[in-house]
Motif scaffolding. Sequence first.
Motif, PDB file in Angstrom:
ATOM      1  N   VAL A  73      12.087  19.401 -35.877  1.00  0.00           N
ATOM      2  CA  VAL A  73      12.366  20.806 -36.122  1.00  0.00           C
ATOM      3  C   VAL A  73      13.686  21.227 -35.487  1.00  0.00           C
ATOM      4  CG1 VAL A  73      11.550  23.154 -35.725  1.00  0.00           C
ATOM      5  CG2 VAL A  73       9.923  21.365 -36.276  1.00  0.00           C
ATOM      6  N   THR A  74      13.965  20.757 -34.288  1.00  0.00           N
ATOM      7  CA  THR A  74      15.146  21.230 -33.560  1.00  0.00           C
ATOM      8  C   THR A  74      16.441  20.746 -34.166  1.00  0.00           C
ATOM      9  OG1 THR A  74      15.010  19.332 -32.069  1.00  0.00           O
ATOM     10  CG2 THR A  74      13.901  21.362 -31.391  1.00  0.00           C
ATOM     11  N   SER A  75      16.386  19.658 -34.944  1.00  0.00           N
ATOM     12  CA  SER A  75      17.620  19.108 -35.501  1.00  0.00           C
ATOM     13  C   SER A  75      17.776  19.391 -36.983  1.00  0.00           C
ATOM     14  CB  SER A  75      17.658  17.594 -35.289  1.00  0.00           C
ATOM     15  OG  SER A  75      16.588  16.978 -35.963  1.00  0.00           O
ATOM     16  N   LEU A 106      12.043  22.316 -46.357  1.00  0.00           N
ATOM     17  CA  LEU A 106      12.920  23.482 -46.382  1.00  0.00           C
ATOM     18  C   LEU A 106      14.384  23.071 -46.312  1.00  0.00           C
ATOM     19  CD1 LEU A 106      13.349  26.552 -46.325  1.00  0.00           C
ATOM     20  CD2 LEU A 106      13.049  26.461 -43.828  1.00  0.00           C
ATOM     21  N   GLN A 107      14.698  22.073 -45.483  1.00  0.00           N
ATOM     22  CA  GLN A 107      16.077  21.625 -45.366  1.00  0.00           C
ATOM     23  C   GLN A 107      16.608  21.108 -46.697  1.00  0.00           C
ATOM     24  OE1 GLN A 107      16.890  17.970 -43.385  1.00  0.00           O
ATOM     25  NE2 GLN A 107      18.836  18.670 -42.558  1.00  0.00           N
ATOM     26  N   ILE A 108      15.798  20.332 -47.396  1.00  0.00           N
ATOM     27  CA  ILE A 108      16.224  19.817 -48.699  1.00  0.00           C
ATOM     28  C   ILE A 108      16.463  20.975 -49.664  1.00  0.00           C
ATOM     29  CG2 ILE A 108      15.562  18.405 -50.674  1.00  0.00           C
ATOM     30  CD1 ILE A 108      13.844  16.723 -48.743  1.00  0.00           C
ATOM     31  N   ALA A 168       2.619  19.334 -39.439  1.00  0.00           N
ATOM     32  CA  ALA A 168       2.706  20.304 -40.539  1.00  0.00           C
ATOM     33  C   ALA A 168       4.054  21.016 -40.510  1.00  0.00           C
ATOM     34  CB  ALA A 168       1.566  21.314 -40.445  1.00  0.00           C
ATOM     35  N   LYS A 169       4.471  21.461 -39.335  1.00  0.00           N
ATOM     36  CA  LYS A 169       5.743  22.179 -39.231  1.00  0.00           C
ATOM     37  C   LYS A 169       6.931  21.243 -39.478  1.00  0.00           C
ATOM     38  CE  LYS A 169       4.226  24.055 -35.360  1.00  0.00           C
ATOM     39  NZ  LYS A 169       4.105  24.842 -34.105  1.00  0.00           N
ATOM     40  N   LYS A 170       6.872  20.028 -38.944  1.00  0.00           N
ATOM     41  CA  LYS A 170       7.962  19.077 -39.172  1.00  0.00           C
ATOM     42  C   LYS A 170       8.134  18.794 -40.659  1.00  0.00           C
ATOM     43  CE  LYS A 170       7.768  16.589 -34.741  1.00  0.00           C
ATOM     44  NZ  LYS A 170       7.476  15.295 -34.103  1.00  0.00           N
ATOM     45  N   ILE A 171       7.031  18.562 -41.336  1.00  0.00           N
ATOM     46  CA  ILE A 171       7.094  18.234 -42.756  1.00  0.00           C
ATOM     47  C   ILE A 171       7.611  19.425 -43.558  1.00  0.00           C
ATOM     48  CG2 ILE A 171       5.705  17.620 -44.773  1.00  0.00           C
ATOM     49  CD1 ILE A 171       3.781  16.190 -42.758  1.00  0.00           C
TER      50      ILE A 171
END
Length: 456
Positions: free
Chosen positions: A68-70, A301-303, A293-296
């Motif tokens: 998440v942080t990156s 979202l980034q994509i 869940a949040k990482k995925i």
Amino acid sequence: MEDFEILDFLELQQEQQGIDKTARFLQKQIQNGFKISIVIKKQHKFALAPLQQKKNDLFSKQHQPMDVTSQSSEQTENNDKQGSSTSSHSSVKMNKKLIIPPTQNETPEQNNNEQKSEKSDDDQISLYSKKNCSFEHLLKDNLLSQKIQTGLSFMKDGNQKMALEKMMDAYREGNEKLKQCQDQQQISVLIIICIQSLCYASQLLMDFGQFSESQKCLDKCLNQFEINDFDLKCKIYITKAQCNLLNNQYLQCLDNYNKALIQYEQINWRLEVAKLLVKISFVYALLNDFTDAKKICYEGLQILQSKLSHTDPRIYDTYYTLGCIYYLEKDYDFALEYLNQSKEGFIKLYGEQHLSIIRILNLQGVINHLQGNSIDAMELYEQIVCLYGDSQNIGLALVLNNLALVYLDRMKFKSAKLSFDKATAILKVYLNEQHPTFKRVEKNKKLFVAATLSYL
């Protein structure tokens, strides 16, 4: 001490079909007057070992969730290569002999903007947009195809039962004609009709909460016909996953999402991968694995942010999913923050009266109610009722259930009774009395009567 149940649109995505209790209750207490306090109950517990195995199966070394942080600073990999063209062999077969021409998605060609992924999720099932004109006319003029269109009209009008009847009639008649048909082009037409009708029937059966019957329709598509159109097959797997989700079969849901994910990753359809990651993240949240869940979800979202305009509705949908994840984690402040971002985005796109904000308003109402802000919750629910207007559907019934509970909290007994009555009247149109959703609202209604008598 009795239990009242709030219904939310996390469940509405699943709840039209009656997901078993997701763990939000209102408990009634009568102390020095009429008061309602809120408690949270845990429901789903899963063994770590099979869940971890599913994680290992889902995310290979080439596809690890981004931290998440990156996620906001790293660039997405610049390898949006087009999938290699496949040969022009048939995309759907029956018994390995009955063949129809290739569909528009058999050869996974995309432009730089991946226009394939721009297609709305609500598009009608269509398998013939690039066929020759004579074939398209044959399909359009076929009486069974017209019967499917009649079913779709019933769906738009809210008459789900008649819609289902038309879809199943189209499949049965098409399947009988296939047994006798010799003309290859007519066979192709009939196969398309059968698949279309089964897919629509599956959607309708999910609405009725008949999950096993819905799965049977999808399994018929996969087992009766050999489908080489990978995108069509992926969509069927995704629908199967959604059916699993509605029936609380979370690990089976992940299996079916994974089958579709592998296909889309192989040809590098990044937007489809991103949308699937967002769906998968929600399932992990339901499994109480909030970290993954949040990482995925952030990876998805980034994509999306790297490929879409910042005003694209899929971005706002992802904000809503993040709100759902934080809500399930009971981090209500973050949940409300993402829900507000999602709502503001949809309002900018469609205006304040658009139905796209209903599920957001409802979840905001649920959170406010759980936090004891019954006045704010009441205003949100009443706004939803105004948005629905005269339409009668299951979503409105669930909101009326929640509104009745707020009225009960505010000691507006007549308004509460009216909301409960409207909710059950709507549900009777769509569901039988044994359906979990119907039973939940009926239980709340009976408890309301008991609470009112106790107060008096």
